[in-house]
Scaffold this active site. Structure first.
Site, PDB file in Angstrom:
ATOM      1  N   CYS A 281       0.741  -1.318   0.006  1.00  0.00           N
ATOM      2  CA  CYS A 281       0.090   0.155  -0.121  1.00  0.00           C
ATOM      3  C   CYS A 281       0.716   1.363   0.095  1.00  0.00           C
ATOM      4  O   CYS A 281       0.177   2.296  -0.283  1.00  0.00           O
ATOM      5  CB  CYS A 281      -0.927  -0.030   1.131  1.00  0.00           C
ATOM      6  SG  CYS A 281      -2.089  -1.379   1.138  1.00  0.00           S
TER       7      CYS A 281
ATOM      8  N   HIS B 187      -3.800   7.194   1.115  1.00  0.00           N
ATOM      9  CA  HIS B 187      -4.250   5.723   0.530  1.00  0.00           C
ATOM     10  C   HIS B 187      -5.448   5.476   1.064  1.00  0.00           C
ATOM     11  O   HIS B 187      -5.819   5.621   2.019  1.00  0.00           O
ATOM     12  CB  HIS B 187      -3.281   4.970   1.476  1.00  0.00           C
ATOM     13  CG  HIS B 187      -3.541   3.647   0.947  1.00  0.00           C
ATOM     14  ND1 HIS B 187      -3.674   2.876  -0.158  1.00  0.00           N
ATOM     15  CD2 HIS B 187      -4.130   2.263   1.981  1.00  0.00           C
ATOM     16  CE1 HIS B 187      -3.946   1.595  -0.276  1.00  0.00           C
ATOM     17  NE2 HIS B 187      -4.060   1.376   1.044  1.00  0.00           N
TER      18      HIS B 187
ATOM     19  N   ASN C  87     -10.146  -0.257  -2.720  1.00  0.00           N
ATOM     20  CA  ASN C  87      -8.762  -0.211  -2.361  1.00  0.00           C
ATOM     21  C   ASN C  87      -7.659  -1.193  -3.351  1.00  0.00           C
ATOM     22  O   ASN C  87      -7.874  -2.525  -3.318  1.00  0.00           O
ATOM     23  CB  ASN C  87      -8.398  -0.914  -1.006  1.00  0.00           C
ATOM     24  CG  ASN C  87      -6.894  -0.837  -0.418  1.00  0.00           C
ATOM     25  OD1 ASN C  87      -6.038  -0.593  -1.302  1.00  0.00           O
ATOM     26  ND2 ASN C  87      -6.903  -1.065   0.931  1.00  0.00           N
TER      27      ASN C  87
END
Length: 294
Positions: free
Chosen positions: A26, A168, A198
């Site tokens: 991530c 993020h 995501n």
């Protein structure tokens, strides 16, 4: 093997340029941004094509709805060049960190070197993505907030200087919690997880592209990006004003040398997006087919 980046460079017709992969989950986009900035400042390159992509559909357990409804496949790309002092879009500061003690919070336990070294210790389910949601939330909010505040101090900014806060896109609750603690007001937080999900390393460039294309009329921004992966890496990064065409930047803040380039027209933007993402998807699909054949 082989690495993904050289295959992408070949499919884009870039010749024998330097190309390498960076694996930071991530935090991948921001770690790639730090690496690319270093390459530019070291005069290893005049321009860098930075691509962030993940294909989570190959890792998800179809029976695990807690993760399956959140994660998606995605890719985003930016072009950086070694710029001039005062140029808009400059990269101002980084705050890098890692914490290997939490690697069990998010993991794909099997399928890699550990399973090949001790295959009897792993089962079919170990090749699926697993996450401890509550612990991940606490870790992400704490790390992203601390790192954001540290890099703002390093860059000489206050939260009021941030026009767009692009975190993020782990989930909306994390973005909200970090934004409130930094603090950055809700209207200045960039979110698109409700439409995209995501996408691992790709949410930040995708969200920044969405924010630029949805700005009406287009306006200059001071974007601030932050990401974290529990058990691995975390990193925020502010950039001085990045303009969405066709407007001009208001001013610059610091003497930058590594800058993000924005396409000059919608046609150029669409052409670059189709070319880069098309080649990337082709590479991803070819790698997937090779694995399935095995």
């Amino acid at each position: 093997m082989p690495a993904m980046a050289p295959q992408l460079a070949t499919r884009l017709g870039l010749g024998d340029v330097a190309a390498w992969d960076v694996n930071a989950a991530c935090s991948g986009f921001l770690y790639r941004l730090a690496t690319a900035s270093g390459a530019l400042l070291a005069h290893c390159a005049d321009r860098v094509l930075l691509v962030a992509a993940d294909v989570y559909s190959t890792l998800l357990d179809p029976d695990d709805r807690s993760a399956g409804i959140v994660f998606g496949d995605g890719a985003g790309a930016v072009v950086l060049h070694r710029g001039r002092s005062g140029e808009p879009g400059s990269v101002l500061a980084f705050d890098l960190g890692s914490d290997g003690s939490g690697d069990e919070l998010i993991e794909v336990r099997g399928g890699g070197a550990r399973e090949r070294s001790a295959p009897d210790d792993f089962g079919p389910g170990d090749r699926h993505f697993r996450m401890r949601g509550r612990e991940v939330f606490q870790h992400a909010v704490t790390r992203m907030t601390q790192s954001s505040q540290a890099v703002l101090k390093h860059a000489g900014w206050s939260p009021d200087d941030v026009d767009r806060f692009c975190a993020h896109q782990a989930n909306a609750r994390i973005v909200t919690a970090v934004g409130e603690r930094v603090p950055v007001p809700g209207p200045r937080r960039v979110t698109n997880i409700d439409r995209v999900g995501n996408t691992g390393a790709a949410p930040i460039p995708i969200a920044l592209a969405d924010a630029a294309s949805n700005s009406s009329p287009p306006s200059p921004h001071d974007p601030f990006t932050v990401s974290t992966r529990p058990g691995r890496t975390y990193q925020p990064c502010p950039r001085s004003r990045v303009s969405s065409p066709p407007c001009s930047p208001r001013s610059s803040r610091s003497p930058p040398r590594a800058s993000c380039r924005t396409p000059r027209s919608n046609e150029e933007h669409e052409t670059a997006k189709r070319t880069t993402v098309g080649a990337l998807v082709a590479v991803l699909h070819s790698k997937r087919s090779e694995r399935d054949a095995l």
